[in-house]
Write a protein that holds these residues in place. Sequence first.
Motif, mmCIF file in Angstrom:
data_model
loop_
_atom_site.group_PDB
_atom_site.id
_atom_site.type_symbol
_atom_site.label_atom_id
_atom_site.label_comp_id
_atom_site.label_asym_id
_atom_site.label_seq_id
_atom_site.Cartn_x
_atom_site.Cartn_y
_atom_site.Cartn_z
ATOM 1 N N THR A 1 -4.651 15.250 0.245
ATOM 2 C CA THR A 1 -3.622 14.973 -0.747
ATOM 3 C C THR A 1 -4.173 14.074 -1.847
ATOM 4 O OG1 THR A 1 -1.996 15.143 1.010
ATOM 5 C CG2 THR A 1 -1.241 14.169 -1.030
ATOM 6 N N SER A 2 -5.011 13.092 -1.455
ATOM 7 C CA SER A 2 -5.636 12.212 -2.458
ATOM 8 C C SER A 2 -6.975 11.726 -1.933
ATOM 9 C CB SER A 2 -4.729 11.008 -2.763
ATOM 10 O OG SER A 2 -4.768 10.100 -1.675
ATOM 11 N N ASP A 3 -7.792 11.199 -2.841
ATOM 12 C CA ASP A 3 -9.087 10.649 -2.438
ATOM 13 C C ASP A 3 -8.914 9.456 -1.505
ATOM 14 O OD1 ASP A 3 -10.624 12.516 -3.764
ATOM 15 O OD2 ASP A 3 -10.813 11.303 -5.593
ATOM 16 N N ALA A 4 -7.864 8.654 -1.704
ATOM 17 C CA ALA A 4 -7.643 7.483 -0.854
ATOM 18 C C ALA A 4 -7.410 7.905 0.598
ATOM 19 C CB ALA A 4 -6.460 6.668 -1.368
ATOM 20 N N PHE A 5 -6.602 8.938 0.807
ATOM 21 C CA PHE A 5 -6.372 9.440 2.173
ATOM 22 C C PHE A 5 -7.676 9.981 2.762
ATOM 23 C CE2 PHE A 5 -1.770 10.138 0.831
ATOM 24 C CZ PHE A 5 -1.273 9.118 1.605
ATOM 25 N N TYR A 6 -8.462 10.690 1.934
ATOM 26 C CA TYR A 6 -9.731 11.259 2.419
ATOM 27 C C TYR A 6 -10.711 10.149 2.801
ATOM 28 C CZ TYR A 6 -14.336 13.381 2.418
ATOM 29 O OH TYR A 6 -15.598 13.750 2.770
ATOM 30 N N ARG A 7 -10.859 9.126 1.938
ATOM 31 C CA ARG A 7 -11.807 8.043 2.228
ATOM 32 C C ARG A 7 -11.438 7.307 3.512
ATOM 33 N NH1 ARG A 7 -11.364 7.248 -3.222
ATOM 34 N NH2 ARG A 7 -9.998 5.459 -2.911
ATOM 35 N N ALA A 8 -10.151 7.039 3.699
ATOM 36 C CA ALA A 8 -9.706 6.346 4.917
ATOM 37 C C ALA A 8 -10.027 7.182 6.157
ATOM 38 C CB ALA A 8 -8.203 6.066 4.836
ATOM 39 N N THR A 9 -9.810 8.496 6.046
ATOM 40 C CA THR A 9 -10.080 9.385 7.179
ATOM 41 C C THR A 9 -11.579 9.496 7.432
ATOM 42 O OG1 THR A 9 -8.091 10.629 6.590
ATOM 43 C CG2 THR A 9 -9.610 11.680 8.120
ATOM 44 N N LEU A 10 -12.368 9.615 6.370
ATOM 45 C CA LEU A 10 -13.817 9.724 6.505
ATOM 46 C C LEU A 10 -14.391 8.484 7.194
ATOM 47 C CD1 LEU A 10 -16.500 11.171 5.818
ATOM 48 C CD2 LEU A 10 -16.449 9.980 3.616
ATOM 49 N N ASP A 11 -13.973 7.291 6.744
ATOM 50 C CA ASP A 11 -14.472 6.053 7.355
ATOM 51 C C ASP A 11 -14.143 6.010 8.848
ATOM 52 O OD1 ASP A 11 -15.429 5.280 4.906
ATOM 53 O OD2 ASP A 11 -13.745 3.928 4.445
ATOM 54 N N ARG B 1 1.972 1.491 -1.194
ATOM 55 C CA ARG B 1 2.743 0.857 -2.283
ATOM 56 C C ARG B 1 3.415 1.906 -3.158
ATOM 57 N NH1 ARG B 1 -1.708 -2.598 -2.420
ATOM 58 N NH2 ARG B 1 -2.630 -1.481 -4.179
ATOM 59 N N ALA B 2 2.746 3.032 -3.389
ATOM 60 C CA ALA B 2 3.307 4.084 -4.235
ATOM 61 C C ALA B 2 4.341 4.920 -3.473
ATOM 62 C CB ALA B 2 2.183 4.990 -4.748
ATOM 63 N N GLY B 3 4.423 4.711 -2.158
ATOM 64 C CA GLY B 3 5.401 5.453 -1.353
ATOM 65 C C GLY B 3 5.011 6.909 -1.127
ATOM 66 N N ARG B 4 3.713 7.207 -1.201
ATOM 67 C CA ARG B 4 3.256 8.593 -1.022
ATOM 68 C C ARG B 4 2.839 8.844 0.416
ATOM 69 N NH1 ARG B 4 0.842 8.044 -6.559
ATOM 70 N NH2 ARG B 4 -0.894 6.974 -5.577
ATOM 71 N N GLU B 5 3.176 10.035 0.880
ATOM 72 C CA GLU B 5 2.687 10.503 2.169
ATOM 73 C C GLU B 5 1.613 11.538 1.898
ATOM 74 O OE1 GLU B 5 6.142 11.837 4.348
ATOM 75 O OE2 GLU B 5 6.624 9.778 4.926
ATOM 76 N N GLY B 6 0.777 11.810 2.886
ATOM 77 C CA GLY B 6 -0.317 12.742 2.632
ATOM 78 C C GLY B 6 -0.820 13.450 3.872
ATOM 79 N N ARG B 7 -1.768 14.321 3.602
ATOM 80 C CA ARG B 7 -2.359 15.128 4.664
ATOM 81 C C ARG B 7 -3.840 15.331 4.326
ATOM 82 N NH1 ARG B 7 -0.672 18.797 8.485
ATOM 83 N NH2 ARG B 7 -1.923 20.675 8.690
ATOM 84 N N VAL B 8 -4.692 15.293 5.367
ATOM 85 C CA VAL B 8 -6.125 15.505 5.201
ATOM 86 C C VAL B 8 -6.573 16.528 6.240
ATOM 87 C CG1 VAL B 8 -8.415 14.439 5.277
ATOM 88 C CG2 VAL B 8 -6.476 13.156 4.372
#
Length: 158
Positions: A116-126, A88-95
């Motif tokens: 890049t953010s905790d949200a990207f990390y949590r999704a990757t961790l799960d 929704r925020a239009g952000r891309e990221g890297r983990v």
Amino acid sequence: PADPLVRQQPRPAPRPDAPVRQVPTPATEGFEVVPDPLPFTPPIDVVGTGTGSVAVDPPKPSPLFVQPGIDPRYAADFQPGYPSEERRAGREGRVVLRVLIGADGRVKQVERVTATSDAFYRATLDRALTKWRFRPATRDGVAVEAWKTMNLSFVLEN
């Protein structure tokens, strides 16, 4: 050869007033005699050769280590779902993660390197803990635990 008919003259005795030669002896005071730290061991004769040489094993090759790899049967399961708040925020990221892969190919432990953010990390961790499967690392053909660094990118598609 000496002529046997010629008589040998006896050697004259030393004069009683001649000086006696003194051979200097090294001083032993102040010195301590210690045993050799590496005692001598005689070479062992190799049975049957008679050469007197020592039997030496050839140097062992270092163990062959093969890094863990992604199991191709599970390759489609590696990309985590895009976190909705980041989309929704239009952000891309890297983990970037360090993953401990067990001898069975399953993820045993995950360490965060960067995200890049905790949200990207949590999704990757799960996703890593539930879906990721690897070909385990091997040492001389035997499966062993090993760490692998994983880089994941989250890219918005139009």
